[in-house]
Design a protein around this motif. Structure first.
Motif, PDB file in Angstrom:
ATOM      1  N   ALA A 137     -11.127   5.544   0.767  1.00  0.00           N
ATOM      2  CA  ALA A 137     -10.608   4.947  -0.465  1.00  0.00           C
ATOM      3  C   ALA A 137     -11.598   3.925  -1.012  1.00  0.00           C
ATOM      4  CB  ALA A 137      -9.255   4.285  -0.207  1.00  0.00           C
ATOM      5  N   HIS A 138     -12.227   3.173  -0.138  1.00  0.00           N
ATOM      6  CA  HIS A 138     -13.218   2.189  -0.568  1.00  0.00           C
ATOM      7  C   HIS A 138     -14.422   2.880  -1.206  1.00  0.00           C
ATOM      8  CE1 HIS A 138     -11.647  -0.799   2.681  1.00  0.00           C
ATOM      9  NE2 HIS A 138     -10.801  -0.641   1.675  1.00  0.00           N
ATOM     10  N   GLY A 141      -3.023   1.652  -0.452  1.00  0.00           N
ATOM     11  CA  GLY A 141      -3.395   0.260  -0.675  1.00  0.00           C
ATOM     12  C   GLY A 141      -4.216   0.115  -1.938  1.00  0.00           C
ATOM     13  N   ALA A 142      -4.435  -1.112  -2.305  1.00  0.00           N
ATOM     14  CA  ALA A 142      -5.153  -1.406  -3.542  1.00  0.00           C
ATOM     15  C   ALA A 142      -6.619  -1.746  -3.312  1.00  0.00           C
ATOM     16  CB  ALA A 142      -4.462  -2.555  -4.266  1.00  0.00           C
ATOM     17  N   SER A 143      -7.082  -1.706  -2.076  1.00  0.00           N
ATOM     18  CA  SER A 143      -8.456  -2.113  -1.808  1.00  0.00           C
ATOM     19  C   SER A 143      -9.468  -1.177  -2.465  1.00  0.00           C
ATOM     20  CB  SER A 143      -8.715  -2.214  -0.311  1.00  0.00           C
ATOM     21  OG  SER A 143      -8.421  -0.992   0.322  1.00  0.00           O
ATOM     22  N   GLY A 144      -9.168   0.112  -2.554  1.00  0.00           N
ATOM     23  CA  GLY A 144     -10.062   1.040  -3.242  1.00  0.00           C
ATOM     24  C   GLY A 144     -10.157   0.718  -4.724  1.00  0.00           C
ATOM     25  N   GLY A 170     -13.403  -0.612  -6.728  1.00  0.00           N
ATOM     26  CA  GLY A 170     -13.803   0.061  -7.963  1.00  0.00           C
ATOM     27  C   GLY A 170     -14.071  -0.931  -9.078  1.00  0.00           C
ATOM     28  N   TRP A 171     -13.193  -1.926  -9.228  1.00  0.00           N
ATOM     29  CA  TRP A 171     -13.406  -2.962 -10.250  1.00  0.00           C
ATOM     30  C   TRP A 171     -14.667  -3.770  -9.941  1.00  0.00           C
ATOM     31  CZ3 TRP A 171     -11.646  -3.451 -14.935  1.00  0.00           C
ATOM     32  CH2 TRP A 171     -10.430  -2.889 -15.277  1.00  0.00           C
ATOM     33  N   LEU A 172     -14.883  -4.071  -8.679  1.00  0.00           N
ATOM     34  CA  LEU A 172     -16.063  -4.837  -8.288  1.00  0.00           C
ATOM     35  C   LEU A 172     -17.339  -4.095  -8.657  1.00  0.00           C
ATOM     36  CD1 LEU A 172     -17.516  -7.152  -6.737  1.00  0.00           C
ATOM     37  CD2 LEU A 172     -17.212  -5.778  -4.684  1.00  0.00           C
ATOM     38  N   THR A 173     -17.442  -2.834  -8.283  1.00  0.00           N
ATOM     39  CA  THR A 173     -18.653  -2.085  -8.595  1.00  0.00           C
ATOM     40  C   THR A 173     -18.784  -1.841 -10.088  1.00  0.00           C
ATOM     41  OG1 THR A 173     -17.534   0.012  -8.111  1.00  0.00           O
ATOM     42  CG2 THR A 173     -18.846  -0.982  -6.347  1.00  0.00           C
ATOM     43  N   TYR A 174     -17.656  -1.682 -10.793  1.00  0.00           N
ATOM     44  CA  TYR A 174     -17.707  -1.536 -12.255  1.00  0.00           C
ATOM     45  C   TYR A 174     -18.329  -2.780 -12.890  1.00  0.00           C
ATOM     46  CZ  TYR A 174     -16.263  -1.458 -17.101  1.00  0.00           C
ATOM     47  OH  TYR A 174     -16.270  -1.502 -18.466  1.00  0.00           O
TER      48      TYR A 174
END
Length: 92
Positions: free
Chosen positions: A57-58, A4-7, A11-15
């Motif tokens: 993954a998250h 899935g793309a949630s990880g 990653g983009w959110l924390t970046y």
């Protein structure tokens, strides 16, 4: 199973969050805070809460986002300081 793309999204959110605070740019900090307010609930996904949800993954995406922000910030800071040093003329 990790699929899935949630990880990637985490990653983009924390970046975005970390990059905004590392640069100390007011505009980026405001964007980071807005992103945190809108998508901040996703951060709880790094903890094992539900069966069938890949918290690994998250967590991996979140750690990757923090590391990428730190590395890219450090790299751009190093590049700026080198450019300034090269641009100076030697004093006589």
């Amino acid at each position: 199973m990790v699929l899935g793309a949630s990880g990637l999204i985490l990653g983009w959110l924390t970046y975005l969050l970390v990059r905004g605070f590392l640069t100390r740019n007011v505009g980026q900090v405001i964007i980071s805070v807005l992103v945190l307010l809108v998508y901040g609930g996703m951060i709880s996904g790094v903890f094992p809460t539900s069966a069938g949800v890949s918290w690994q993954a998250h967590l991996g995406g979140a750690v990757g986002g923090v590391l990428a922000a730190w590395w890219l910030h450090r790299r751009s800071s190093h590049h700026r300081s080198r450019t300034v040093a090269v641009g100076r003329r030697p004093s006589r």
